[in-house]
Design a protein around this motif. Structure first.
Motif, PDB file in Angstrom:
ATOM      1  N   VAL A 135       5.150  -6.341  11.122  1.00  8.69           N
ATOM      2  CA  VAL A 135       5.010  -7.696  11.647  1.00  8.69           C
ATOM      3  C   VAL A 135       3.837  -7.722  12.614  1.00  8.69           C
ATOM      4  CG1 VAL A 135       6.123  -9.554  12.939  1.00  8.69           C
ATOM      5  CG2 VAL A 135       7.482  -8.112  11.415  1.00  8.69           C
ATOM      6  N   GLN A 136       3.065  -8.791  12.588  1.00  5.63           N
ATOM      7  CA  GLN A 136       2.032  -9.025  13.595  1.00  5.63           C
ATOM      8  C   GLN A 136       2.498 -10.112  14.542  1.00  5.63           C
ATOM      9  OE1 GLN A 136      -1.740 -10.534  12.225  1.00  5.63           O
ATOM     10  NE2 GLN A 136      -2.800  -9.978  14.107  1.00  5.63           N
ATOM     11  N   GLY A 137       2.369  -9.862  15.845  1.00  6.19           N
ATOM     12  CA  GLY A 137       2.774 -10.840  16.846  1.00  6.19           C
ATOM     13  C   GLY A 137       4.250 -10.766  17.147  1.00  6.19           C
ATOM     14  N   ILE A 171       7.108  -1.116   2.163  1.00  6.50           N
ATOM     15  CA  ILE A 171       6.969  -1.793   3.456  1.00  6.50           C
ATOM     16  C   ILE A 171       6.829  -3.277   3.182  1.00  6.50           C
ATOM     17  CG2 ILE A 171       5.649  -1.972   5.602  1.00  6.50           C
ATOM     18  CD1 ILE A 171       4.503   0.781   5.021  1.00  6.50           C
ATOM     19  N   ALA A 172       7.697  -4.069   3.781  1.00  8.41           N
ATOM     20  CA  ALA A 172       7.575  -5.520   3.681  1.00  8.41           C
ATOM     21  C   ALA A 172       6.692  -6.027   4.818  1.00  8.41           C
ATOM     22  CB  ALA A 172       8.949  -6.174   3.749  1.00  8.41           C
ATOM     23  N   ASN A 173       5.910  -7.055   4.541  1.00  9.41           N
ATOM     24  CA  ASN A 173       5.140  -7.684   5.614  1.00  9.41           C
ATOM     25  C   ASN A 173       5.512  -9.152   5.680  1.00  9.41           C
ATOM     26  OD1 ASN A 173       2.747  -9.615   4.815  1.00  9.41           O
ATOM     27  ND2 ASN A 173       2.803  -8.054   3.195  1.00  9.41           N
ATOM     28  N   ALA A 174       5.644  -9.627   6.903  1.00 10.54           N
ATOM     29  CA  ALA A 174       6.119 -10.993   7.096  1.00 10.54           C
ATOM     30  C   ALA A 174       4.981 -11.985   7.284  1.00 10.54           C
ATOM     31  CB  ALA A 174       7.061 -11.049   8.294  1.00 10.54           C
ATOM     32  N   ASN A 175       3.926 -11.583   7.961  1.00 14.04           N
ATOM     33  CA  ASN A 175       2.894 -12.556   8.320  1.00 14.04           C
ATOM     34  C   ASN A 175       1.514 -11.919   8.443  1.00 14.04           C
ATOM     35  OD1 ASN A 175       3.432 -11.017  10.538  1.00 14.04           O
ATOM     36  ND2 ASN A 175       3.701 -12.709  11.965  1.00 14.04           N
ATOM     37  N   LEU A 176       1.256 -10.850   7.738  1.00 17.74           N
ATOM     38  CA  LEU A 176      -0.025 -10.166   7.881  1.00 17.74           C
ATOM     39  C   LEU A 176      -1.124 -10.907   7.139  1.00 17.74           C
ATOM     40  CD1 LEU A 176       0.935  -6.397   7.458  1.00 17.74           C
ATOM     41  CD2 LEU A 176       0.856  -7.778   9.540  1.00 17.74           C
ATOM     42  N   PRO A 177      -2.261 -11.165   7.787  1.00 18.87           N
ATOM     43  CA  PRO A 177      -3.381 -11.816   7.100  1.00 18.87           C
ATOM     44  C   PRO A 177      -4.038 -10.855   6.112  1.00 18.87           C
ATOM     45  CG  PRO A 177      -4.002 -11.236   9.331  1.00 18.87           C
ATOM     46  CD  PRO A 177      -2.539 -10.950   9.224  1.00 18.87           C
ATOM     47  N   ASP A 178      -4.841 -11.414   5.212  1.00 17.58           N
ATOM     48  CA  ASP A 178      -5.478 -10.596   4.181  1.00 17.58           C
ATOM     49  C   ASP A 178      -6.366  -9.516   4.770  1.00 17.58           C
ATOM     50  OD1 ASP A 178      -4.254 -11.994   2.157  1.00 17.58           O
ATOM     51  OD2 ASP A 178      -5.930 -13.387   1.864  1.00 17.58           O
ATOM     52  N   SER A 179      -7.037  -9.794   5.882  1.00 12.34           N
ATOM     53  CA  SER A 179      -7.938  -8.795   6.459  1.00 12.34           C
ATOM     54  C   SER A 179      -7.182  -7.563   6.923  1.00 12.34           C
ATOM     55  CB  SER A 179      -8.719  -9.410   7.627  1.00 12.34           C
ATOM     56  OG  SER A 179      -7.844  -9.890   8.625  1.00 12.34           O
ATOM     57  N   ILE A 180      -5.961  -7.728   7.429  1.00  8.91           N
ATOM     58  CA  ILE A 180      -5.157  -6.585   7.855  1.00  8.91           C
ATOM     59  C   ILE A 180      -4.667  -5.802   6.645  1.00  8.91           C
ATOM     60  CG2 ILE A 180      -3.153  -5.862   9.191  1.00  8.91           C
ATOM     61  CD1 ILE A 180      -5.436  -7.145  10.800  1.00  8.91           C
ATOM     62  N   LEU A 181      -4.217  -6.519   5.614  1.00 12.81           N
ATOM     63  CA  LEU A 181      -3.784  -5.849   4.389  1.00 12.81           C
ATOM     64  C   LEU A 181      -4.922  -5.014   3.805  1.00 12.81           C
ATOM     65  CD1 LEU A 181      -1.828  -8.775   2.656  1.00 12.81           C
ATOM     66  CD2 LEU A 181      -0.902  -6.930   4.065  1.00 12.81           C
ATOM     67  N   ALA A 182      -6.123  -5.573   3.808  1.00 12.70           N
ATOM     68  CA  ALA A 182      -7.272  -4.850   3.270  1.00 12.70           C
ATOM     69  C   ALA A 182      -7.594  -3.623   4.116  1.00 12.70           C
ATOM     70  CB  ALA A 182      -8.484  -5.783   3.212  1.00 12.70           C
ATOM     71  N   SER A 183      -7.546  -3.745   5.439  1.00 12.34           N
ATOM     72  CA  SER A 183      -7.889  -2.635   6.321  1.00 12.34           C
ATOM     73  C   SER A 183      -6.897  -1.483   6.182  1.00 12.34           C
ATOM     74  CB  SER A 183      -7.938  -3.110   7.778  1.00 12.34           C
ATOM     75  OG  SER A 183      -8.939  -4.092   7.957  1.00 12.34           O
TER      76      SER A 183
END
Length: 547
Positions: free
Chosen positions: A506-508, A469-481
């Motif tokens: 993607v977030q947002g 899964i690629a992530n484009a703009n996820l903050p560290d807190s989301i990655l950790a969760s």
């Protein structure tokens, strides 16, 4: 207070508080709210995510977050991983990891007490932990997984060591060296840099400068040795991580910030963040204006101004960084408690009692709305803010809350007259109010802040086997969760591996990702937390169409 009897019918606690009374009060303050809720956003989720990786994957030397190196000082994560390992049989791992914050909070309160005892005497020292614990900004960070708490502990220990230096030089040298190492291993260069000016000031003010300079040099050598116990193995195991860690530390202190506006923002933050330490410190400055050059006043004044200057020059306004401003402000405020005029002391006492009595009443009324649906307007508002939440009656939570409320009223009725009564009532009121929030509102708060349902919903949409899964703009807190709750790990879209993934999270709004979406991506899932409404809070999962 004029409305309270001079000699209460029922004997209350003695002031200043000591022994089991102070121990129970501080223990209640420290451990209430540390457990009983999921990892939340920002530092709480990130810190627990790093500690979780240490426990599960054994990455103790090189901190990692969701499978990626996380360039940060490791001490807080080590402590969290140890408490998680020791107590995860008794409670969820994230609650056990958060116990390390309680340990550092307890140490910070103890060291600020010792420093105040050296500066202002034993009779006034008890005010220091009460003022620090009563500071509103400290309350929030003391109950989350926050690495800056370890740096705060290092600062309070360093202030104690510097005040102890003339009387017990050997112990002070060891304590100061350990504090410097603790600060670096806890949060990198910032805690060390902010301690340098007050250290130089202490040497300049010393009557035996050569001896003190020698002792400080020994302490710094000890700090370098302790820090090298991590840095040298890190350099040997991963030169790349070693270099990016040092570079990130330098970058964090050399950001381009507007000194004037940044400093004003920190001062503006302190208006609520450092209450009641700030007004008590201001009164101490005024009442002791004739002896500002004396050591008990000059050291905290110089320390506060130097820390404020460094933060204003190099660190963008962060609530966690402002913790370093609290110890010198508290040490400056301690004599302000004893010198408050009777009218001002009564007004402060009255304000604290009325404020927290009102806030406790509000907590009970809102709890009634969440559980029983009365008052109806508040009940509708609670459901509107957190759609889908259903309140349940908990006998244990209600019993504890009722007992705490009764203790509060007993305390304000029976407390004897003392200059310490105002700050005692403030800290006790804040503690009881926080306990009521945790006991009665925590299910509602955690329902809206937890990412557990979001992560579970995303996991159901993913097949058992997929490439990445690629992530484009996820903050560290989301990655950790996502990693903590369901083991979902992502790869940055900027990396070569991420560009080959068939899944994209993607977030947002995704319309800014034109280069990624042009590769024929199709949205298959979207989700958000219960209380999030903004488009920027929605998450979207895309799948690349087969060629």
């Amino acid at each position: 207070m004029p409305f309270l009897p001079e000699h209460p019918r029922f004997k209350g606690i003695t002031l200043p508080p000591s022994g089991w009374v102070l121990a129970i009060l501080l223990a209640t303050y420290i451990f209430t709210g540390l457990i009983g809720h999921d990892p939340w956003k920002h530092d709480d989720a990130v810190s627990i995510g790093v500690a979780y990786d240490m426990v599960v994957n054994g990455n103790w030397l090189i901190p990692q977050l969701a499978g990626n190196p996380y360039p940060d000082a490791p001490l807080y994560y080590w402590t969290s991983a140890i408490t998680a390992h020791l107590f995860s049989w008794l409670m969820p791992l994230h609650d056990a990891a958060r116990l390390s914050s309680g340990i550092f909070t307890l140490l910070a309160l103890e060291f600020i007490l010792l420093a105040a005892r050296e500066l202002h005497g034993r009779e006034n020292a008890a005010a220091a932990p009460l003022i620090l614990a009563g500071s509103i900004g400290f309350l929030f960070h003391a109950h989350e997984a926050q690495p800056m708490l370890a740096a705060l502990t290092a600062h309070t220990a360093a202030y104690w060591a510097l005040t102890l230096l003339p009387r017990r030089p050997a112990l002070a040298t060891l304590a100061f060296g350990a504090a410097i190492a603790l600060g670096f291993l806890a949060n990198g260069l910032l805690p060390v840099l902010t301690l340098l000016p007050v250290t130089m000031y202490t040497l300049w003010q010393s009557g035996t400068r050569r001896i003190c300079a020698l002792l400080v040099t020994i302490a710094i050598a000890l700090a370098l040795f302790l820090s090298a116990l991590w840095l040298l193995p890190l350099r040997m195991a991963s030169p790349y991580f070693f270099s990016i860690f040092l570079q990130s530390e330098l970058d964090s202190l050399t950001k381009s910030v507007s000194f004037f506006s940044n400093t004003l923002r920190y001062l503006n933050l302190l208006l609520w963040y450092a209450w009641p330490a700030l007004p008590l410190a201001a009164w101490a400055l005024w009442s002791k204006r004739r002896i500002l050059r004396s050591r008990p006043m000059a050291l905290p004044i110089f320390s506060f101004l130097s820390v404020l200057l460094i933060l204003g020059l190099s660190v963008e306004v962060r609530s966690s960084a402002a913790l370093l401003l609290l110890p010198p402000l508290v040490l400056l405020a301690v004599p302000g408690v004893a010198t408050l005029r009777r009218g001002a002391a009564n007004a402060f006492d009255w304000f604290g009692m009325m404020t927290f009595t009102f806030l406790m009443t509000v907590v009970w009324i809102v709890w009634s709305a969440m559980v029983f649906g009365w008052p109806r307007q508040l009940a509708r508002q609670a459901v509107r803010l957190e759609p889908g939440f259903v309140g349940h009656f908990s006998l244990m939570a209600v019993s504890v809350s009722m007992l705490a409320t009764m203790i509060w009223f007993w305390l304000i009725i029976t407390s004897p007259r003392s200059p310490m009564r105002g700050i005692m009532h403030w800290m006790a009121g804040l503690t009881v109010f926080w306990l009521l929030i945790v006991a009665l509102w925590m299910p509602w708060i955690d329902y809206g802040k937890s990412y557990r349902p979001l992560s579970a919903s995303l996991a159901k949409k993913l097949p058992e086997k997929f490439d990445c899964i690629a992530n484009a703009n996820l903050p560290d807190s989301i990655l950790a969760s996502l990693d903590y709750f369901d083991g979902i790990r992502t790869v940055s879209l900027k990396d070569a591996a991420g560009k080959k993934c068939h899944w994209l999270l993607v977030q947002g709004e995704a319309r800014d990702l034109t280069s990624a979406l042009s590769a024929n991506w199709h949205e298959i899932w979207e989700g958000r937390r219960h209380g999030d409404r903004s488009e920027n809070d929605w998450f979207h999962l895309y799948r690349r169409a087969a060629k």
